[in-house]
Design an enzyme around this catalytic site. Structure first.
Site, PDB file in Angstrom:
ATOM      1  N   ALA A   1       0.850  -1.194   0.000  1.00 53.45           N
ATOM      2  CA  ALA A   1       0.000   0.000   0.000  1.00 53.45           C
ATOM      3  C   ALA A   1       0.883   1.242   0.000  1.00 53.45           C
ATOM      4  O   ALA A   1       1.464   1.600   1.022  1.00 53.45           O
ATOM      5  CB  ALA A   1      -0.923  -0.013   1.218  1.00 53.45           C
TER       6      ALA A   1
ATOM      7  N   PRO B   1      -4.343   9.457  -2.466  1.00 53.75           N
ATOM      8  CA  PRO B   1      -5.015  10.406  -3.364  1.00 53.75           C
ATOM      9  C   PRO B   1      -4.066  11.497  -3.869  1.00 53.75           C
ATOM     10  O   PRO B   1      -4.172  11.930  -5.006  1.00 53.75           O
ATOM     11  CB  PRO B   1      -6.125  10.985  -2.485  1.00 53.75           C
TER      12      PRO B   1
ATOM     13  N   SER C   1       2.858   8.666  -8.343  1.00 54.08           N
ATOM     14  CA  SER C   1       4.204   8.484  -8.877  1.00 54.08           C
ATOM     15  C   SER C   1       5.258   9.148  -7.997  1.00 54.08           C
ATOM     16  O   SER C   1       6.442   8.948  -8.197  1.00 54.08           O
ATOM     17  CB  SER C   1       4.271   9.084 -10.282  1.00 54.08           C
TER      18      SER C   1
ATOM     19  N   ARG D   1       8.987  -4.653 -12.089  1.00 54.10           N
ATOM     20  CA  ARG D   1       8.798  -3.864 -13.316  1.00 54.10           C
ATOM     21  C   ARG D   1       8.898  -4.693 -14.585  1.00 54.10           C
ATOM     22  O   ARG D   1       7.995  -4.641 -15.419  1.00 54.10           O
ATOM     23  CB  ARG D   1       9.766  -2.690 -13.334  1.00 54.10           C
TER      24      ARG D   1
ATOM     25  N   GLU E   1       2.277   0.469 -11.116  1.00 57.60           N
ATOM     26  CA  GLU E   1       3.669   0.155 -10.736  1.00 57.60           C
ATOM     27  C   GLU E   1       4.687   1.063 -11.427  1.00 57.60           C
ATOM     28  O   GLU E   1       5.723   0.619 -11.901  1.00 57.60           O
ATOM     29  CB  GLU E   1       3.973  -1.318 -11.019  1.00 57.60           C
ATOM     30  N   GLY E   2       4.366   2.335 -11.452  1.00 57.95           N
ATOM     31  CA  GLY E   2       5.267   3.300 -12.077  1.00 57.95           C
ATOM     32  C   GLY E   2       4.856   3.530 -13.516  1.00 57.95           C
ATOM     33  O   GLY E   2       5.131   2.708 -14.383  1.00 57.95           O
TER      34      GLY E   2
ATOM     35  N   GLU F   1       5.899   7.292 -17.809  1.00 62.46           N
ATOM     36  CA  GLU F   1       6.639   8.549 -17.634  1.00 62.46           C
ATOM     37  C   GLU F   1       7.681   8.420 -16.523  1.00 62.46           C
ATOM     38  O   GLU F   1       8.779   8.968 -16.627  1.00 62.46           O
ATOM     39  CB  GLU F   1       5.665   9.695 -17.307  1.00 62.46           C
TER      40      GLU F   1
END
Lengths: 379, 357
Positions: A115, A119, A123, A233, A356-357, A360
């Protein structure tokens, strides 16, 4: 020596994953339409079948556990839903990476969601507002805050929560806490209403004066905690390409039924526009998949894979968008119908360049590396 | 077993090629472009690497060739082709030639002087495609009669031999043709948009009479598909190299160039494109390696080579285009190399069949 051939063992386990994905696909559209129902831990057909992920991790004579695991995940995502639901969450990876042996012992059999996102902090985890304050009177941490877009939120046994802290001495910083389900003050919200990956368990979490003993403080430094993404990733890249391949395979098959096939021998002026478009999508797929394998191979060599991990994630995410959009364009209006798989591939395939990223963020990481810039130089 | 591991020998050869590229080839690149010729010193330097001569050896490695061609192309794509064109010729003879062809031709390329030879496959026609070759070879009592027009053929005036791909008996075959054979005409110098250092010309074959031993592989015939696969792989390697050249150049430029108070590279719109250049260059390289390693193992590489070639054509042009854009007006000047790479990238992406790994 440079080689791109799968070993017989790789092939065997990948084929197994592929066959299971075909079975799982029967359930994919049901859970796509019933997003509030969690899929079972395993579907009846999984009874007695080995989980290819477990096989990938332990196989001898494979191309290596990291590479094979990513190729198995690639197959599973082609099915749209997993026959065996994973008991492993990214929070488990954090536990394994930074927790004390006593903490690992206590929670090793839990599924632990991760977690991080809030809000106002997606990123940019530096903007996290969730805070744990130490209460001297009870020797407890008091956690307050909101986490959003949390995968495995409903099915997990606990959450690994990224948080600010204010300790007894008034020191501040970033850390993580493990919060078990049922802890007073911890609530899981309803399933989020998403464009796709609707069988994917995703909710928001709320922490209101949630009291935790010091034992739940997983006190790793933030940087090493973030290294869990080195592994995940390229895995997301592999998953993205699983969805993309399902779309490509369907498209290739339907075009072939209509006598449109790529002749790989010919040049550009030997093909129809449609065959050429399909060829370019296949090339985009191959390009991205090889960056995933490259990243996973480096991981296996224990070479720090930071840039390669970002390249694989960015390439996979972008290719999934391009391919799932392109396949519908190739097959035209008939491809739009919900009873064809492209509908789900198109919607599911859009997530991988976001979670997960986002793409950008990966590009920031890559650009900093090639420019020799710090995160302050390039924001 | 999937592996990206270079052998010690490959790593060593790669380092040497990179050093030659940096110290010797790159400084001569603009001269080659302007004088429409590969300088003799560069031909000597290419020959000194042994990359062409070693193709006669059974231990030749397509993967190593792909690695080396990328390095040479980082310096200059035309120079890389000056290596890759005779390489393709020698490799085709060594892998597909009859014993007699090997004995007659391979020693010619074992000397210590640069020697040119080229594969003539493209034809000067706006609808040219490797699947629609018009040059024909017909059986005669003593051998074959070859008729047609080929071009662009790189290094045509310097080449002693051509391997000419022609339609024969409902398929494609390759024929060894000596430059001085009666009926062979080499047209005048015909420079292209890019790769201008390569002396390309159109070749005309007017009922050229060939001996029976001229057909590649003689009675067994050759495998033109494999020549094309190898060429596409080599072109992908060279396009990977030129993409790296652009990327490395613009990384330095955009860090130095200050616009509105900050280096260009600190703007996301630029930095993200640089990141994409890195992503695509990596992907191009792995696709090239994959095709090369399949070729090396003797497997069917047609699909892998086509994918590598198709992807590299798209991405190399995009990268060169962005390279020009990032330099703005300076990118449009011939004082900087990016305009040359822009022309070279377009040229490379239109070629078929002339090089090999």
């Amino acid at each position: 020596m440079i080689d791109f051939e799968l070993t017989p063992k790789d092939q065997e386990i990948i084929n197994l994953a592929h066959e299971q994905a075909k079975i799982a696909r029967r359930y994919a559209s049901y859970y796509d339409r019933h997003e509030n129902e969690l899929p079972p831990e395993q579907f009846p057909e999984a009874n007695g079948l080995s989980n290819p992920i477990d096989l990938a991790e332990s196989a001898a004579d494979s191309s290596g556990a990291r590479i094979l695991h990513s190729l198995v995940m690639h197959e599973i995502y082609g099915g749209g839903i997993a026959l065996h639901r994973s008991r492993w969450g990214l929070g488990n990876t954090v536990l394994d990476t930074v927790a004390t042996p006593e903490q690992v012992e206590k929670w090793k059999n839990h599924t632990i969601a991760i977690a991080i996102t809030e809000p106002g902090a997606g990123s940019d985890p530096a903007n996290i507002r969730t805070t744990a304050t130490f209460d001297r009177e009870t020797d407890e941490w008091v956690l307050n805050g909101e986490k959003i877009f949390i995968s495995q939120a409903e099915s997990a046994d606990a959450a690994m929560v990224f948080s600010r802290f204010v300790d007894a001495a008034g020191h501040r910083g970033m850390t993580t806490f493990l919060v078990e389900k049922g802890t007073p003050g911890f609530t899981v919200g309803p399933q989020l209403r998403k464009l796709g990956i609707r069988s994917h368990d995703t909710c928001n979490l709320l922490f209101e004066n949630c009291r935790l003993p010091e034992f739940n403080h997983i006190n790793g430094d933030f940087k090493s905690t973030m290294t869990v993404f080195n592994d995940s990733r390229p895995m997301v890249g592999a998953m993205a390409l699983g969805v993309a391949r399902a779309a490509l395979d369907f498209t290739r098959e339907m075009l072939a039924k209509n006598d449109i096939e790529i002749d790989y021998r010919g040049g550009i002026r030997s093909r129809s526009a449609i065959a050429d478009r399909l060829l370019r999508l296949e090339a985009a797929f191959e390009a991205a998949l090889l960056t995933v394998l490259r990243s996973k191979w480096r991981e296996q060599q224990d070479i720090p894979p930071e840039v390669e991990a970002s390249i694989a994630k960015a390439a996979g995410g972008k290719a999934a968008r391009k391919i799932t959009q392109g396949c519908i364009e190739l097959l035209g209006p008939e491809a739009l119908a919900e009873d064809h798989p492209l509908d789900r591939c198109f919607r599911d395939g859009r997530i991988f360049d976001i979670y997960e990223g986002a793409g950008e963020i990966q590009r920031l990481i890559i650009a900093r590396a090639i420019l020799d810039y710090t995160s302050r130089d390039l924001r | 077993m999937i592996s990206f591991q270079l052998t010690e020998e490959q790593r060593l050869a790669q380092t040497m090629a990179a050093e030659l590229a940096r110290a010797t080839l790159r400084p001569a690149a603009r001269t080659g472009d302007e004088q429409l010729a590969v300088p003799p010193s560069i031909l000597r330097a290419i020959w000194s690497t042994g990359i062409v001569q070693s193709q006669a050896d059974a231990a030749r490695s397509a993967t190593l060739n792909a690695i080396l061609l990328e390095e040479l192309a980082v310096a200059d794509a035309a120079f890389a082709i000056a290596a890759a064109a005779p390489l393709a010729f020698v490799s085709a003879i060594a892998s597909q030639g009859s014993d007699a062809q090997k004995q007659a031709l391979l020693p010619l390329f074992a000397g210590d002087q640069y020697r040119a030879a080229s594969i003539a496959i493209m034809e000067p026609d706006f609808t040219f495609d490797v699947s629609a070759i018009r040059t024909t070879a017909a059986k005669t009592s003593g051998g074959y009669r070859l008729s047609g027009i080929k071009g662009p053929v790189p290094l045509a005036p310097q080449s002693s031999h051509f391997l000419v791909v022609a339609r024969y008996d409902n398929g494609l075959e390759a024929f060894v043709v000596e430059r001085d054979a009666p009926g062979v005409t080499i047209g005048p110098k015909r420079p292209n948009i890019g790769l201008r250092a390569l002396d390309t010309a159109t070749l005309t074959f007017d009922k050229v009479e060939l001996r029976a031993g001229a057909r590649l592989g003689e009675s067994a015939g050759g495998d033109v598909k494999r020549i094309v696969d190898s060429a596409r792989t080599a072109l992908a390697a060279i396009m990977t190299g030129i993409s790296r050249a652009v990327m490395e150049f613009v990384v330095l430029y955009t860090k130095e160039r200050v616009v509105h108070g900050a280096p260009l590279a600190q703007k996301q719109v630029i930095a993200f494109r640089l990141a994409d250049m890195r992503i695509e260059t990596d992907a191009m390289r792995w696709m090239t390696w994959k095709a090369a390693s399949i070729l090396e193992k003797g497997g069917g590489a047609t699909r892998a080579a086509q994918l590598a070639y198709t992807y590299a054509r798209e991405q190399a042009m995009w990268i060169a285009d962005e390279g020009v854009q990032m330099l703005g007006g300076h990118g449009y000047l011939r004082d900087n190399p990016v305009e040359m790479w822009y022309r070279d990238a377009r040229t490379l992406s239109a070629l078929e069949g002339v090089v090999g790994v």
